[in-house]
Enzyme design. Structure first.
Site, PDB file in Angstrom:
ATOM      1  N   GLU A   2     -44.561 -32.421 -27.396  1.00  0.00           N
ATOM      2  CA  GLU A   2     -44.705 -30.964 -27.381  1.00  0.00           C
ATOM      3  C   GLU A   2     -44.764 -30.504 -28.837  1.00  0.00           C
ATOM      4  OE1 GLU A   2     -45.119 -28.958 -24.794  1.00  0.00           O
ATOM      5  OE2 GLU A   2     -45.031 -30.682 -23.425  1.00  0.00           O
TER       6      GLU A   2
ATOM      7  N   ARG B 159     -52.282 -36.027 -55.171  1.00  0.00           N
ATOM      8  CA  ARG B 159     -51.682 -34.918 -55.929  1.00  0.00           C
ATOM      9  C   ARG B 159     -51.485 -35.308 -57.395  1.00  0.00           C
ATOM     10  NH1 ARG B 159     -47.744 -31.645 -51.918  1.00  0.00           N
ATOM     11  NH2 ARG B 159     -49.101 -31.759 -50.102  1.00  0.00           N
TER      12      ARG B 159
ATOM     13  N   ASN C  63     -51.001 -38.172 -49.928  1.00  0.00           N
ATOM     14  CA  ASN C  63     -50.325 -37.368 -50.954  1.00  0.00           C
ATOM     15  C   ASN C  63     -50.442 -37.959 -52.366  1.00  0.00           C
ATOM     16  OD1 ASN C  63     -47.687 -36.257 -48.691  1.00  0.00           O
ATOM     17  ND2 ASN C  63     -49.507 -35.139 -49.337  1.00  0.00           N
TER      18      ASN C  63
ATOM     19  N   ARG D   5     -43.911 -28.485 -36.915  1.00  0.00           N
ATOM     20  CA  ARG D   5     -44.557 -28.348 -38.227  1.00  0.00           C
ATOM     21  C   ARG D   5     -44.202 -26.992 -38.797  1.00  0.00           C
ATOM     22  NH1 ARG D   5     -50.000 -30.722 -40.731  1.00  0.00           N
ATOM     23  NH2 ARG D   5     -49.724 -29.836 -42.811  1.00  0.00           N
TER      24      ARG D   5
ATOM     25  N   SER E 185     -52.203 -33.906 -39.590  1.00  0.00           N
ATOM     26  CA  SER E 185     -52.207 -34.566 -40.904  1.00  0.00           C
ATOM     27  C   SER E 185     -51.800 -36.053 -40.860  1.00  0.00           C
ATOM     28  CB  SER E 185     -51.306 -33.794 -41.891  1.00  0.00           C
ATOM     29  OG  SER E 185     -51.768 -32.472 -42.035  1.00  0.00           O
TER      30      SER E 185
ATOM     31  N   ASP F 213     -43.614 -28.925 -44.230  1.00  0.00           N
ATOM     32  CA  ASP F 213     -44.738 -28.409 -45.013  1.00  0.00           C
ATOM     33  C   ASP F 213     -44.414 -27.022 -45.565  1.00  0.00           C
ATOM     34  OD1 ASP F 213     -47.243 -28.535 -46.145  1.00  0.00           O
ATOM     35  OD2 ASP F 213     -48.321 -27.909 -44.342  1.00  0.00           O
ATOM     36  N   GLY F 214     -45.064 -26.681 -46.661  1.00  0.00           N
ATOM     37  CA  GLY F 214     -44.952 -25.332 -47.210  1.00  0.00           C
ATOM     38  C   GLY F 214     -44.099 -25.226 -48.468  1.00  0.00           C
ATOM     39  N   ASN F 215     -43.715 -26.359 -49.041  1.00  0.00           N
ATOM     40  CA  ASN F 215     -42.904 -26.311 -50.267  1.00  0.00           C
ATOM     41  C   ASN F 215     -43.661 -25.641 -51.412  1.00  0.00           C
ATOM     42  OD1 ASN F 215     -41.186 -27.835 -48.747  1.00  0.00           O
ATOM     43  ND2 ASN F 215     -41.341 -29.700 -49.982  1.00  0.00           N
TER      44      ASN F 215
ATOM     45  N   ARG G  18     -52.252 -28.511 -37.684  1.00  0.00           N
ATOM     46  CA  ARG G  18     -52.870 -29.842 -37.716  1.00  0.00           C
ATOM     47  C   ARG G  18     -51.788 -30.910 -37.795  1.00  0.00           C
ATOM     48  NH1 ARG G  18     -54.870 -27.274 -42.477  1.00  0.00           N
ATOM     49  NH2 ARG G  18     -53.572 -27.768 -44.295  1.00  0.00           N
TER      50      ARG G  18
ATOM     51  N   TRP H 259     -43.879 -21.905 -50.872  1.00  0.00           N
ATOM     52  CA  TRP H 259     -42.553 -21.302 -51.106  1.00  0.00           C
ATOM     53  C   TRP H 259     -42.364 -21.051 -52.606  1.00  0.00           C
ATOM     54  CZ3 TRP H 259     -38.114 -22.362 -53.853  1.00  0.00           C
ATOM     55  CH2 TRP H 259     -36.923 -21.740 -53.437  1.00  0.00           C
TER      56      TRP H 259
HETATM   57  C1  IPE Z   1     -48.323 -33.413 -44.552  1.00  0.00           C
HETATM   58  O1  IPE Z   1     -48.410 -32.292 -45.336  1.00  0.00           O
HETATM   59  C2  IPE Z   1     -47.588 -34.506 -45.296  1.00  0.00           C
HETATM   60  C3  IPE Z   1     -46.163 -34.309 -45.442  1.00  0.00           C
HETATM   61  C4  IPE Z   1     -45.466 -33.335 -44.964  1.00  0.00           C
HETATM   62  C5  IPE Z   1     -45.479 -35.341 -46.181  1.00  0.00           C
HETATM   63  P1  IPE Z   1     -49.657 -32.017 -46.300  1.00  0.00           P
HETATM   64  O2  IPE Z   1     -49.389 -30.752 -46.983  1.00  0.00           O
HETATM   65  O3  IPE Z   1     -49.905 -33.214 -47.151  1.00  0.00           O
HETATM   66  O4  IPE Z   1     -50.856 -31.895 -45.254  1.00  0.00           O
HETATM   67  P2  IPE Z   1     -52.288 -31.217 -45.412  1.00  0.00           P
HETATM   68  O5  IPE Z   1     -52.916 -31.811 -46.645  1.00  0.00           O
HETATM   69  O6  IPE Z   1     -52.075 -29.766 -45.562  1.00  0.00           O
HETATM   70  O7  IPE Z   1     -53.017 -31.559 -44.145  1.00  0.00           O
HETATM   71  C1  IPE Z   2     -44.751 -30.348 -48.125  1.00  0.00           C
HETATM   72  O1  IPE Z   2     -45.046 -29.213 -48.854  1.00  0.00           O
HETATM   73  C2  IPE Z   2     -44.168 -31.459 -48.975  1.00  0.00           C
HETATM   74  C3  IPE Z   2     -45.004 -32.643 -49.079  1.00  0.00           C
HETATM   75  C4  IPE Z   2     -46.206 -32.800 -48.611  1.00  0.00           C
HETATM   76  C5  IPE Z   2     -44.411 -33.747 -49.809  1.00  0.00           C
HETATM   77  P1  IPE Z   2     -46.415 -29.056 -49.638  1.00  0.00           P
HETATM   78  O2  IPE Z   2     -46.239 -29.592 -51.012  1.00  0.00           O
HETATM   79  O3  IPE Z   2     -47.532 -29.663 -48.870  1.00  0.00           O
HETATM   80  O4  IPE Z   2     -46.538 -27.481 -49.682  1.00  0.00           O
HETATM   81  P2  IPE Z   2     -47.848 -26.596 -49.473  1.00  0.00           P
HETATM   82  O5  IPE Z   2     -48.496 -27.045 -48.200  1.00  0.00           O
HETATM   83  O6  IPE Z   2     -48.719 -26.840 -50.650  1.00  0.00           O
HETATM   84  O7  IPE Z   2     -47.328 -25.196 -49.403  1.00  0.00           O
HETATM   85 MG    MG Z   3     -48.795 -28.925 -47.459  1.00  0.00          MG
END
Ligand code: IPE
Ligand code: IPE
Ligand code: MG
Length: 264
Positions: free
Chosen positions: A221, A89, A86, A202, A210, A38-40, A208, A43
């Site tokens: 853990e 999106r 997802n 995570r 998710s 998560d967090g792309n 969470r 970033w």
């Molecule tokens: C969880 O991340 C799904 C993946 C990493 C593929 P999300 O970014 O979709 O989760 P939420 O929406 O913040 O709970």
């Molecule tokens: C995780 O990063 C990648 C996928 C869910 C595919 P996000 O795209 O959810 O990045 P944030 O949470 O918006 O930073």
């Molecule tokens: Mg995310």
């Protein structure tokens, strides 16, 4: 080559990661590591770039993590790449994610083969576009005989959907209700035959799950790092494993339960 030697061979000598690697107890590795990447988006936002640039950069983290986990001797690595949710999106982001996946599979198949890694998909793969399914099928088929690490990618995956799919399969199998217990039910999940995750990582600080591996993480853990996925590297995986090795797992009892070596 021992796992420690294999890990050390990939680290330039004197690099700070070497000291971290030496702290790892290879007798107490998690058999299964599951990661919510998560967090792309954040970033990319920090760099004033479009979200998809974060996904693009995330591929390097995937490459590094898969290779490091295989060298460590982890039995199963499961990466959450795309959830059922997802699809909410923007279409352009979804199609870029699918394109990146395709490119990743093309460019990394040889690495998977060289490292004896078996590739599998968990999730509703049949709902993905035919070209993506073809690419996935190729990677699955070409690596099916590999005996090293099992690398699951969770794609079009939802934990609740998996449980519903398992219930459907259980019914179709004709199993009698009185014969259905937890072990039997687990055999209908996408992860049938695999050990449950010992360590759930995570990135990006969210607390969470998710909809990830809901059945399988019953006693995992949980390790949350503030590091955003595109920045996640070998060192971060070492740190997560080291943190895991300091945990006391009790499974509802009052005494710590030692790690099961070679659980798979
Ligand atoms: C969880 O991340 C799904 C993946 C990493 C593929 P999300 O970014 O979709 O989760 P939420 O929406 O913040 O709970
Ligand atoms: C995780 O990063 C990648 C996928 C869910 C595919 P996000 O795209 O959810 O990045 P944030 O949470 O918006 O930073
Ligand atoms: Mg995310």
């Amino acid at each position: 080559m021992s796992p420690l030697d294999s890990v050390l061979a990939s680290i330039p000598s004197g690099h700070p990661d070497e000291a971290l690697a030496r702290q790892i107890n290879f007798e107490r590795l998690p058999a299964h590591v599951a990661i919510i990447m998560d967090g792309n988006g954040r970033w990319a936002a920090q760099r004033h770039l479009p979200r998809v640039e974060g996904h693009r950069a995330g591929i390097d983290a995937v490459r590094d993590t898969v290779e490091t986990a295989a060298r460590l001797g982890i039995d199963v690595l499961t990466l959450y790449a795309f959830s059922l949710e997802n699809w909410k999106r923007p279409a352009a982001e979804v199609s870029t994610l699918m394109l990146l996946l395709k490119r990743y599979l093309r460019s990394e198949l040889q690495t998977l083969l060289t490292n004896n890694i078996q590739f599998r998909v968990i999730g509703r793969m049949e709902e993905l576009a035919p070209d993506i399914q073809d690419e996935l099928r190729t990677a699955i088929d070409r690596t099916v005989k590999n005996t090293g690490m099992l690398f699951n990618i969770a794609l079009n995956y939802g934990g609740r959907a998996e449980i519903v799919d398992a219930a459907r399969r259980a019914i179709e199998s004709g199993v009698r209700p009185q014969d259905l217990d937890e072990a039997r039910f687990a055999g209908f999940l996408y992860t049938a035959g695999q050990p449950d995750p010992d360590l759930l990582i995570r990135t990006s600080g969210e607390m969470r799950v998710s909809n990830y591996l809901l059945w399988q993480i019953a006693y995992a853990e949980i390790y949350v790092t503030e590091t955003l996925w595109p920045d996640f590297r070998r060192r971060h995986l070492f740190e997560a494993v080291l943190a895991y090795q300091k945990r006391e797992r009790r499974y509802g009892g009052i005494n710590p339960v030692p790690a099961v070596i070679g659980a798979q």
